[in-house]
Every structure is written in C-alpha cells, then in structure tokens.
Design a protein around this motif. Structure first.
Motif, PDB file in Angstrom:
ATOM      1  N   GLN A  61      91.309 -12.843 -36.987  1.00  0.00           N
ATOM      2  CA  GLN A  61      90.478 -14.051 -36.929  1.00  0.00           C
ATOM      3  C   GLN A  61      90.925 -15.047 -35.853  1.00  0.00           C
ATOM      4  O   GLN A  61      90.139 -15.877 -35.413  1.00  0.00           O
ATOM      5  CB  GLN A  61      90.409 -14.717 -38.309  1.00  0.00           C
ATOM      6  N   GLU A  62      92.200 -14.938 -35.448  1.00  0.00           N
ATOM      7  CA  GLU A  62      92.701 -15.827 -34.388  1.00  0.00           C
ATOM      8  C   GLU A  62      92.276 -15.357 -32.999  1.00  0.00           C
ATOM      9  O   GLU A  62      92.518 -16.042 -32.009  1.00  0.00           O
ATOM     10  CB  GLU A  62      94.245 -15.884 -34.437  1.00  0.00           C
ATOM     11  N   ASN A  63      91.667 -14.173 -32.941  1.00  0.00           N
ATOM     12  CA  ASN A  63      91.294 -13.618 -31.635  1.00  0.00           C
ATOM     13  C   ASN A  63      89.973 -14.146 -31.094  1.00  0.00           C
ATOM     14  O   ASN A  63      89.503 -13.701 -30.064  1.00  0.00           O
ATOM     15  CB  ASN A  63      91.204 -12.086 -31.714  1.00  0.00           C
ATOM     16  N   VAL A  64      89.356 -15.048 -31.843  1.00  0.00           N
ATOM     17  CA  VAL A  64      88.135 -15.665 -31.329  1.00  0.00           C
ATOM     18  C   VAL A  64      88.412 -17.145 -31.071  1.00  0.00           C
ATOM     19  O   VAL A  64      89.047 -17.819 -31.878  1.00  0.00           O
ATOM     20  CB  VAL A  64      86.915 -15.464 -32.271  1.00  0.00           C
ATOM     21  N   THR A  65      87.946 -17.600 -29.904  1.00  0.00           N
ATOM     22  CA  THR A  65      88.230 -18.983 -29.550  1.00  0.00           C
ATOM     23  C   THR A  65      87.037 -19.596 -28.819  1.00  0.00           C
ATOM     24  O   THR A  65      86.181 -18.873 -28.298  1.00  0.00           O
ATOM     25  CB  THR A  65      89.505 -19.059 -28.683  1.00  0.00           C
ATOM     26  N   VAL A  66      86.990 -20.922 -28.827  1.00  0.00           N
ATOM     27  CA  VAL A  66      85.980 -21.616 -28.029  1.00  0.00           C
ATOM     28  C   VAL A  66      86.704 -22.318 -26.889  1.00  0.00           C
ATOM     29  O   VAL A  66      87.567 -23.161 -27.123  1.00  0.00           O
ATOM     30  CB  VAL A  66      85.192 -22.642 -28.867  1.00  0.00           C
ATOM     31  N   ILE A  67      86.403 -21.938 -25.658  1.00  0.00           N
ATOM     32  CA  ILE A  67      86.928 -22.660 -24.483  1.00  0.00           C
ATOM     33  C   ILE A  67      85.700 -23.242 -23.789  1.00  0.00           C
ATOM     34  O   ILE A  67      84.926 -22.517 -23.170  1.00  0.00           O
ATOM     35  CB  ILE A  67      87.705 -21.730 -23.524  1.00  0.00           C
ATOM     36  N   THR A 109      85.726 -28.749 -19.539  1.00  0.00           N
ATOM     37  CA  THR A 109      86.951 -28.449 -18.789  1.00  0.00           C
ATOM     38  C   THR A 109      86.616 -28.307 -17.308  1.00  0.00           C
ATOM     39  O   THR A 109      85.459 -28.074 -16.957  1.00  0.00           O
ATOM     40  CB  THR A 109      87.569 -27.111 -19.248  1.00  0.00           C
ATOM     41  N   ASP A 110      87.617 -28.460 -16.462  1.00  0.00           N
ATOM     42  CA  ASP A 110      87.394 -28.075 -15.066  1.00  0.00           C
ATOM     43  C   ASP A 110      87.917 -26.651 -14.908  1.00  0.00           C
ATOM     44  O   ASP A 110      88.452 -26.064 -15.850  1.00  0.00           O
ATOM     45  CB  ASP A 110      88.050 -29.064 -14.086  1.00  0.00           C
ATOM     46  N   ILE A 111      87.757 -26.115 -13.722  1.00  0.00           N
ATOM     47  CA  ILE A 111      88.044 -24.687 -13.556  1.00  0.00           C
ATOM     48  C   ILE A 111      89.517 -24.353 -13.827  1.00  0.00           C
ATOM     49  O   ILE A 111      89.825 -23.319 -14.437  1.00  0.00           O
ATOM     50  CB  ILE A 111      87.574 -24.189 -12.167  1.00  0.00           C
ATOM     51  N   ASN A 112      90.425 -25.245 -13.441  1.00  0.00           N
ATOM     52  CA  ASN A 112      91.853 -24.970 -13.655  1.00  0.00           C
ATOM     53  C   ASN A 112      92.219 -24.956 -15.124  1.00  0.00           C
ATOM     54  O   ASN A 112      92.943 -24.082 -15.592  1.00  0.00           O
ATOM     55  CB  ASN A 112      92.715 -26.003 -12.921  1.00  0.00           C
ATOM     56  N   GLU A 113      91.672 -25.946 -15.815  1.00  0.00           N
ATOM     57  CA  GLU A 113      91.944 -26.046 -17.241  1.00  0.00           C
ATOM     58  C   GLU A 113      91.360 -24.832 -17.975  1.00  0.00           C
ATOM     59  O   GLU A 113      91.979 -24.255 -18.865  1.00  0.00           O
ATOM     60  CB  GLU A 113      91.296 -27.337 -17.735  1.00  0.00           C
ATOM     61  N   PHE A 114      90.159 -24.432 -17.579  1.00  0.00           N
ATOM     62  CA  PHE A 114      89.504 -23.275 -18.192  1.00  0.00           C
ATOM     63  C   PHE A 114      90.369 -22.028 -17.979  1.00  0.00           C
ATOM     64  O   PHE A 114      90.672 -21.295 -18.923  1.00  0.00           O
ATOM     65  CB  PHE A 114      88.103 -23.070 -17.598  1.00  0.00           C
ATOM     66  N   ASP A 150      74.179 -29.132 -17.585  1.00  0.00           N
ATOM     67  CA  ASP A 150      75.398 -29.900 -17.298  1.00  0.00           C
ATOM     68  C   ASP A 150      75.881 -29.748 -15.862  1.00  0.00           C
ATOM     69  O   ASP A 150      77.010 -30.140 -15.553  1.00  0.00           O
ATOM     70  CB  ASP A 150      76.524 -29.470 -18.263  1.00  0.00           C
ATOM     71  N   ASN A 151      75.034 -29.180 -14.997  1.00  0.00           N
ATOM     72  CA  ASN A 151      75.420 -28.961 -13.598  1.00  0.00           C
ATOM     73  C   ASN A 151      76.753 -28.233 -13.454  1.00  0.00           C
ATOM     74  O   ASN A 151      77.596 -28.603 -12.652  1.00  0.00           O
ATOM     75  CB  ASN A 151      75.514 -30.301 -12.852  1.00  0.00           C
ATOM     76  N   LYS A 152      76.940 -27.196 -14.269  1.00  0.00           N
ATOM     77  CA  LYS A 152      78.190 -26.445 -14.199  1.00  0.00           C
ATOM     78  C   LYS A 152      77.990 -25.095 -13.493  1.00  0.00           C
ATOM     79  O   LYS A 152      78.831 -24.200 -13.611  1.00  0.00           O
ATOM     80  CB  LYS A 152      78.726 -26.203 -15.628  1.00  0.00           C
ATOM     81  N   GLU A 153      76.856 -24.956 -12.796  1.00  0.00           N
ATOM     82  CA  GLU A 153      76.540 -23.657 -12.178  1.00  0.00           C
ATOM     83  C   GLU A 153      77.662 -23.146 -11.280  1.00  0.00           C
ATOM     84  O   GLU A 153      78.041 -21.979 -11.370  1.00  0.00           O
ATOM     85  CB  GLU A 153      75.276 -23.733 -11.313  1.00  0.00           C
ATOM     86  N   GLU A 154      78.135 -24.032 -10.389  1.00  0.00           N
ATOM     87  CA  GLU A 154      79.115 -23.577  -9.399  1.00  0.00           C
ATOM     88  C   GLU A 154      80.378 -23.056 -10.080  1.00  0.00           C
ATOM     89  O   GLU A 154      80.891 -21.993  -9.738  1.00  0.00           O
ATOM     90  CB  GLU A 154      79.466 -24.705  -8.410  1.00  0.00           C
ATOM     91  N   MET A 155      80.815 -23.792 -11.084  1.00  0.00           N
ATOM     92  CA  MET A 155      82.027 -23.389 -11.809  1.00  0.00           C
ATOM     93  C   MET A 155      81.823 -22.034 -12.490  1.00  0.00           C
ATOM     94  O   MET A 155      82.662 -21.128 -12.383  1.00  0.00           O
ATOM     95  CB  MET A 155      82.368 -24.465 -12.834  1.00  0.00           C
TER      96      MET A 155
END
Ligand SMILES: Nc1ncnc2c1ncn2[C@@H]1O[C@H](COP(=O)(O)OP(=O)(O)O)[C@@H](O)[C@H]1O
Ligand SMILES: [Mg+2]
Length: 463
Positions: free
Chosen positions: A337-343, A348-353, A381-386
């Motif tokens: 059950q710990e193998n599923v996560t929400v990131i 987040t920005d790309i580095n944090e992700f 959310d204009n996150k296309e580029e990321m």
C-alpha cells in the motif's frame, strides 16, 4: 452428491453470477415488465434488415422459457439453427415453428437434422391464425412471435390495405381477449395502422460510426409501463441479444485483494484486465486516452490495483487523484500500500518533482512503475512544458506513462506521435465503452463486475 468444500461452492456461485451477468441474453427490464402481468399484449418490433429483430425475438423467447412459439416465416428452421446455434440448447424444438411455406420443409429433413421442428402450412391469413391458435391454446399466457408479419401478409396475398387494417385490429383485440401476447416483427419503417393498434413499439437500429457498429434499441411506447430508458445499447455477440443497462459503480462490501494478473508475453505491461490484455497485448511505455472520465477511471483503477499487487509502484500526478488512490487501497495487499503515491505536478517545479520521483524509486524493489497524467488539468495550469519534459524522462526510467485528454487537441494531439497505445473511451447510452485506435479494435462495452468482491472489468464486443 459429493460433499463440496465451501470454497468450491463459493466458486461455483461466483461462476453462476458471472454467467448470469455476462453470457446470457438480457432483455430491457421495461419489456420484461410489460409482459409480466396477466394481460394479453401486442408488441411491434421494427427495424431495418440485419438490425437484430430476429436475435431479439429468439432471446426474448428464451427468457420466457416454454410459454410460446416463434413462427419463422422468412427463414427455414435449418437456416435459423445455423445462424443461431444456441437455440438448439436453449429453446425447445416445439417452440420453434417453420412457417416459411417452402417445399423443402418436410418432417423428413427436420428429423435428419435432429431438431423437432414443426411446420405450419396455411393458404390464407385466417387459416394461419387458426393454426397458430391451435398451437397455443393449451399454454398459459402464451407468447406468439411472428417473424415477420409482412411475410405472412404477402404469402397470403392480403394486399388490400383496408382489409389488412381490419384484420390487424381484430388480431390485436383477439390477443387482449385471450390473454395472448403477440409480437409482430415487421420490415417496414414508416407509420402504418398496426403502429396504432399495438400496445408497444420498439425499434432496433445498427448505426456505423467510425467504421464501428453501434446497436441501439429504442422503446417508443409500452402502454401502462414507465419507460426508464428510452434507448438501450445492445450487442448481438454470439447471436444473442444483450442490452446494457446504465452504469452505476457499485460499492463493494467486504473488499478482497485480487490475485494479480501477470504481464502478457512480449513487451506489453498488463492492463490489469484479462480481456484487454488479450485485445491489445498490454500497455506500451506511453499510452494516450481520449476519454470520458467514468470509463477512464475504470481503466486506471484496474491498472493501478493490479500493478500494486505485482509489487510495482504507482504515481498519481494530481491531488485530484487522491480520491482514486483511496478508492483502490482496500484492494491492494497491505505490504504494497505504500507503493502508491501522489506527486502533484501542479504544486511542484521540475526539480522538486524529480527529487520526489527518485525518493520514490529508492523505496521500491521492483523496476516497473506507472504514472498517470491528466492533460486537461495540465493545460489549465499551464504546466505543458514541464510535463512534456517529464514524460520522456519517466519513460526512460521504466515508467508506463498514461495521459488522458477529454478532447483530441492541445497536448493530447501533440503527444499522439509518441503513443504506442491510443484508446478512446466514451459513455454511450449511459454505458462505458472503449475502442482502440492504436491498435485498432472493435468497440467494446466495459462491464464492471463486483461478484468476486473486487472490481473486475469484462469486455463485450458490440457486434
Ligand atoms: N453469432 C453472431 N455473432 C455476431 N453477430 C451476429 C451473430 N449472429 C447474427 N449476428 C449479427 O446479427 C445480424 C442479423 O441479426 P438479425 O436478428 O437476423 O436481424 P434482423 O432480423 O433484424 O434482420 C447479422 O447481420 C449479424 O451482423
Ligand atoms: Mg430477421
């Protein structure tokens, strides 16, 4: 009888449940109710050739076991058995009457084929009706299916419209008086006097959309009966009529962890749905879905539950998917059950992700993983580029990546060239349906079964 173990009994019950749900002809509930009372009733079935009238009539007769006759006036019984082999097992021979008036119908040829088919000979309509009546007078609440009424009329030269109208009116009254249920199958599509005399009218249709057939049955009128669904999607899979009722995800009491489905042979990653694995040979590394949400959630749910139970990781990339995460957990082995996560890609920005992804990777033992993106939300959310940068990186990192879009434009369109699987998911007449654009497939109804206490999807082709 041998003593069965409890598990065996449970398994048998489960199989029966599945058969009931998936393999049997299903008639719209309204039609069953329409015929359920003790009244005589008349029903008109209209539809273009090949639209499924005969399959419907035979399936209806099957579901009303032993109480009526099916009069085949166009197709001789041998051909009928060839087209619908299941009737040999499911409908007693005495319920099928060969009324084709062809010379070849001798008891000899019928016997040779091992079927107890009765032939009906007549030269005029009253004689036809009399012989039908003789066949049914001993039955309680008999049902008589005339396939087709136009053929009876034309065989007997009853061509004067006034005469025909009078006869049809009398016939409908006769049905009411004798508590007989008569189903007239007709080949015309316009409005004729019979449309006004009968208590019910249903229309079968088969439309071609994007080279795929979509069959619908419309309930036009059913006197004294509330029509909850005026239109049903149906299939003639295996030559049986089967309609699909609208989709209501059931709450599963006492959830059970399913045994996971292994990957298919070859490079594909299992979809978590046996029927879908057989159809598309598993998912590729980037998979695109043009989808209504409800059917897409069924696919995400199946893929993620199965993946987790295989010990693999699952990443949702939007906090909106937290609800889905909580929904799947009861079907996942506690140790996974710990193998599923929400990131959350939106927060987040790309580095944090990427940092979160590598932390996640470190916790996992297995190599294969899944990540789900919702392109509509990404665009909002204009996150296309990321995301355009993230997806190829995740693919390289052994992720099976999913991207969904409600419209085939913007990111959905841009990502199409890298997709190895492209599936369209659509609600049709309240029923979740899917078809593959890549690989190309027929259109399938997705049915959710909860009989085994976990969500299970079966695909039935619309043919
Ligand atoms: N076993 C089967 N599997 C798939 N499709 C079938 C099968 N039997 C019949 N059909 C489909 O049903 C159509 C005929 O349906 P039918 O009920 O005879 O139509 P109608 O009586 O309205 O002319 C065929 O054209 C075929 O597409
Ligand atoms: Mg027919």
């Amino acid at each position: 009888m041998e003593m069965d173990t409890e598990a065996e009994i449970e398994n048998e019950l489960a199989i029966e449940e599945i058969l009931k749900e998936f393999a049997r002809p299903v008639i719209p509930a309204e039609i069953i109710k329409f015929f359920a009372d003790d009244q005589g009733k008349t029903l008109l079935v209209k539809g273009t050739p090949g639209s499924g009238k005969t399959a419907f009539a035979l399936s209806l007769l099957r579901s009303m076991k032993g109480t009526g006759v099916y009069l085949s006036t166009r197709v001789d019984s041998a051909t009928l058995h060839e087209q619908y082999p299941w009737i040999r097992e499911e409908i007693p021979g005495e319920n099928i009457v060969d009324a084709t008036q062809s010379e070849s119908v001798s008891s000899q040829s019928s016997k040779a084929r091992g079927a107890v088919i009765k032939a009906l000979k007549y030269t005029d309509v009253p004689e036809f009706l009399k012989s039908v009546y003789t066949k049914t007078e001993d039955l309680r609440k008999p049902i008589v299916i005339i396939d087709s009424w136009d053929a009876v009329v034309s065989h007997t030269g009853y061509n004067n419209p006034g005469e025909r109208e009078k006869l049809e009116n009398q016939l409908c009254n006769f049905a009411r008086r004798t508590k007989t249920r008569v189903i007239f199958i007709v080949e015309y599509m316009d409005l004729k006097p019979l449309d006004y005399f009968t208590d019910g009218i249903i229309v079968t249709e088969g439309e071609i959309e994007e080279e795929r057939r979509i069959r619908t049955m419309t309930l036009q009128k059913l006197r004294g009966c509330a029509i909850r669904h005026p239109s049903y999607l149906f299939s003639l899979h295996n030559g049986m009529f089967k309609c699909f009722s609208d989709f209501r995800p059931a709450k599963i009491e006492n959830p059970k962890v399913p045994a996971p489905i292994p990957d298919v042979n070859g490079p594909g990653v299992t979809t978590g749905i046996k029927d879908l694995d057989a159809l598309i040979r598993g998912y590729g590394s980037f998979n695109l879905f043009k989808a209504d949400y409800a059917p897409y959630e069924l696919l995400m749910q199946a893929a993620s539950i199965n993946s987790l139970n295989l010990g693999r990781g699952v990443v949702f990339t939007s906090s909106k998917q937290l609800r889905l995460k909580n929904k799947i957990l009861p079907f996942v082995e506690p140790r996974y059950q710990e193998n599923v996560t929400v990131i959350d890609v939106h927060k987040t920005d790309i580095n944090e992700f990427n940092k979160n992804i590598s932390d996640f990777n470190e916790r996992l033992s297995g190599e294969k993983k899944m990540a789900f993106f919702n392109f509509d939300e990404v665009e909002r959310d204009n996150k296309e580029e990321m995301v355009k940068e993230l997806i190829p990186a995740l693919m390289k990192d052994k992720f099976t990546v999913f991207g969904s879009t409600s419209e085939e434009k913007g990111m959905g369109r841009e990502m199409e060239p890298i997709a190895s699987v492209f599936i369209l998911l659509e609600m049709i007449s309240g029923v979740p349906c899917m078809y593959g654009k890549m690989p190309m497939t027929e259109i399938y109804v997705m049915q959710l079964s909860t009989a085994n206490r976990f969500p299970e999807i079966k695909l039935t082709p619309i043919v």
